[in-house]
Design a protein around this motif. Structure first.
Motif, PDB file in Angstrom:
ATOM      1  N   ARG A   1      22.285   2.591 -10.517  1.00 19.05           N
ATOM      2  CA  ARG A   1      23.380   3.134 -11.333  1.00 19.05           C
ATOM      3  C   ARG A   1      24.710   2.509 -10.926  1.00 19.05           C
ATOM      4  NH1 ARG A   1      23.938   9.157 -11.131  1.00 19.05           N
ATOM      5  NH2 ARG A   1      25.231   8.807 -12.969  1.00 19.05           N
ATOM      6  N   ALA A   2      24.897   2.276  -9.632  1.00 20.89           N
ATOM      7  CA  ALA A   2      26.130   1.630  -9.167  1.00 20.89           C
ATOM      8  C   ALA A   2      26.208   0.190  -9.658  1.00 20.89           C
ATOM      9  CB  ALA A   2      26.203   1.673  -7.642  1.00 20.89           C
ATOM     10  N   GLU A   3      25.090  -0.519  -9.651  1.00 22.78           N
ATOM     11  CA  GLU A   3      25.068  -1.890 -10.165  1.00 22.78           C
ATOM     12  C   GLU A   3      25.402  -1.906 -11.651  1.00 22.78           C
ATOM     13  OE1 GLU A   3      21.630  -3.567  -7.071  1.00 22.78           O
ATOM     14  OE2 GLU A   3      21.154  -3.233  -9.177  1.00 22.78           O
TER      15      GLU A   3
ATOM     16  N   GLN B   1      15.381   8.252  -4.906  1.00 24.51           N
ATOM     17  CA  GLN B   1      16.729   8.683  -5.270  1.00 24.51           C
ATOM     18  C   GLN B   1      17.772   7.688  -4.790  1.00 24.51           C
ATOM     19  OE1 GLN B   1      16.959  12.658  -3.703  1.00 24.51           O
ATOM     20  NE2 GLN B   1      15.342  13.404  -5.064  1.00 24.51           N
ATOM     21  N   ALA B   2      17.569   7.112  -3.595  1.00 21.19           N
ATOM     22  CA  ALA B   2      18.501   6.101  -3.086  1.00 21.19           C
ATOM     23  C   ALA B   2      18.479   4.855  -3.964  1.00 21.19           C
ATOM     24  CB  ALA B   2      18.148   5.752  -1.641  1.00 21.19           C
ATOM     25  N   VAL B   3      17.290   4.447  -4.403  1.00 25.36           N
ATOM     26  CA  VAL B   3      17.183   3.297  -5.301  1.00 25.36           C
ATOM     27  C   VAL B   3      17.887   3.590  -6.617  1.00 25.36           C
ATOM     28  CG1 VAL B   3      15.596   1.852  -6.624  1.00 25.36           C
ATOM     29  CG2 VAL B   3      15.046   2.456  -4.263  1.00 25.36           C
ATOM     30  N   ALA B   4      17.694   4.789  -7.151  1.00 29.07           N
ATOM     31  CA  ALA B   4      18.332   5.157  -8.414  1.00 29.07           C
ATOM     32  C   ALA B   4      19.847   5.118  -8.302  1.00 29.07           C
ATOM     33  CB  ALA B   4      17.871   6.554  -8.841  1.00 29.07           C
TER      34      ALA B   4
ATOM     35  N   TRP C   1       0.800  -1.220   0.000  1.00 28.91           N
ATOM     36  CA  TRP C   1       0.000   0.000   0.000  1.00 28.91           C
ATOM     37  C   TRP C   1       0.834   1.271   0.000  1.00 28.91           C
ATOM     38  CZ3 TRP C   1      -5.334   0.197  -0.308  1.00 28.91           C
ATOM     39  CH2 TRP C   1      -6.003  -1.028  -0.195  1.00 28.91           C
ATOM     40  N   SER C   2       1.964   1.279   0.692  1.00 26.47           N
ATOM     41  CA  SER C   2       2.704   2.525   0.908  1.00 26.47           C
ATOM     42  C   SER C   2       3.352   3.053  -0.368  1.00 26.47           C
ATOM     43  CB  SER C   2       3.776   2.327   1.974  1.00 26.47           C
ATOM     44  OG  SER C   2       3.194   2.107   3.238  1.00 26.47           O
ATOM     45  N   ASP C   3       3.384   4.365  -0.460  1.00 25.26           N
ATOM     46  CA  ASP C   3       4.051   5.071  -1.539  1.00 25.26           C
ATOM     47  C   ASP C   3       5.528   5.247  -1.176  1.00 25.26           C
ATOM     48  OD1 ASP C   3       4.402   6.526  -3.854  1.00 25.26           O
ATOM     49  OD2 ASP C   3       3.451   8.353  -3.089  1.00 25.26           O
ATOM     50  N   TYR C   4       6.402   5.378  -2.185  1.00 27.62           N
ATOM     51  CA  TYR C   4       7.809   5.686  -1.956  1.00 27.62           C
ATOM     52  C   TYR C   4       8.042   7.163  -2.258  1.00 27.62           C
ATOM     53  CZ  TYR C   4       8.935   0.747  -1.420  1.00 27.62           C
ATOM     54  OH  TYR C   4       9.001  -0.547  -0.961  1.00 27.62           O
TER      55      TYR C   4
ATOM     56  N   GLY D   1      23.285  13.518 -17.605  1.00 24.79           N
ATOM     57  CA  GLY D   1      24.181  14.453 -16.936  1.00 24.79           C
ATOM     58  C   GLY D   1      23.493  15.547 -16.152  1.00 24.79           C
ATOM     59  N   GLY D   2      22.186  15.406 -15.963  1.00 22.95           N
ATOM     60  CA  GLY D   2      21.445  16.426 -15.226  1.00 22.95           C
ATOM     61  C   GLY D   2      21.349  16.116 -13.751  1.00 22.95           C
ATOM     62  N   ASP D   3      20.697  16.989 -13.029  1.00 27.03           N
ATOM     63  CA  ASP D   3      20.467  16.806 -11.598  1.00 27.03           C
ATOM     64  C   ASP D   3      19.163  16.051 -11.426  1.00 27.03           C
ATOM     65  OD1 ASP D   3      20.115  16.913  -8.915  1.00 27.03           O
ATOM     66  OD2 ASP D   3      20.043  19.095  -8.743  1.00 27.03           O
ATOM     67  N   PRO D   4      19.224  14.813 -10.920  1.00 24.60           N
ATOM     68  CA  PRO D   4      18.006  14.007 -10.829  1.00 24.60           C
ATOM     69  C   PRO D   4      17.103  14.373  -9.678  1.00 24.60           C
ATOM     70  CG  PRO D   4      19.854  12.780  -9.958  1.00 24.60           C
ATOM     71  CD  PRO D   4      20.417  14.078 -10.491  1.00 24.60           C
TER      72      PRO D   4
END
Length: 250
Positions: A208-210, A201-204, A192-195, A246-249
């Motif tokens: 990207r590191a993976e 941003q932490a998931v992104a 049910w919960s929203d992120y 290359g932008g600010d996410p």
């Protein structure tokens, strides 16, 4: 660069996000015009005919991939033991996805503890029949051990990173060779919960590191009960595209 796949558990398109998708086509066709992956959860509850899988595969672009969840008869009712006939039946069905089958997802019941003999026999039988991606979501604490990791590595089975997680190790993908696979079920209220922005941003950053480390990554949103999965997946896709440009996410 390796591929990052973002999607939802199912391809239902809520009206709140319809502007992000084409107006024409089936829901799967419209969904697949935006996302590059989806998780088939319905295969956990009931079988689908090969013709159904074949139709789904024909509905998506060539670079789109399905994750298909193993039936509960295998994982929850038989608890991985004596499942050869059930595996053969499921693989004959899901194999009709052809090249669009990305991974098979094995979600275990929370009560199923790690037992090397049982787990090893099951994975050996499955690997003899399926050479593609395998991802396991264990939910008993005994699976997060060196012995279990070694077995998953032997059979090239990736371990799912899940949220909410039963311990710190369960939150991060692991296991053997194959894609890194994240399942976000919604927390604190599962399904049910929203992120929020900081969580996405932490998931992104992790995806990207993976990718930078040479791994294909999947991130599937399973918080579908209130329709948050679609919006979260769209926002995560935007964050990754912005960062790649290359932008600010933020």
């Amino acid at each position: 660069m390796k591929t990052v796949r973002i999607g939802c558990a199912g391809w239902s398109l809520g009206s709140a996000h319809k502007a992000h998708f084409p107006a024409e086509g089936t829901q799967l066709e419209r969904y697949a015009a935006v996302f590059n992956a989806v998780e088939i959860n319905s295969s956990f509850y009931r079988p689908h005919r090969p013709e159904t899988y074949r139709r789904w595969s024909a509905s998506v672009p060539g670079d789109f991939r399905f994750a298909a969840k193993l039936p509960r008869s295998i994982t929850h009712e038989h608890r991985l033991a004596g499942t050869t006939a059930l595996l053969d039946k499921f693989l004959a069905e899901v194999g009709a996805l052809g090249a669009s089958l990305g991974v098979l997802l094995i979600q275990l019941p929370p009560s199923l503890a790690y037992a090397e003999d049982r787990a090893g026999a099951f994975l050996r039988t499955l690997r003899e029949r399926h050479a593609g991606g395998l991802c396991l979501e264990p939910r008993h604490a005994s699976w997060f051990s060196a012995a279990a990791e070694s077995l998953l590595d032997e059979y090239r089975v990736a371990r799912v990173g899940a949220d909410p997680a039963l311990n710190a190790a369960a939150a991060v993908p692991g296991g053997g060779a194959g894609p890194r696979y994240t399942r976000l079920h919604g927390s604190p209220r599962m399904y049910w919960s929203d992120y929020g922005p900081e969580q996405l941003q932490a998931v992104a950053r992790r995806l990207r590191a993976e990718q930078a480390a040479g791994a294909d990554s999947w991130c599937i949103f399973d918080n579908t009960a209130a329709g948050h999965a679609l919006g979260n997946a769209l926002e995560l896709r935007r964050l990754l595209r912005t960062a790649a440009a290359g932008g600010d996410p933020s």
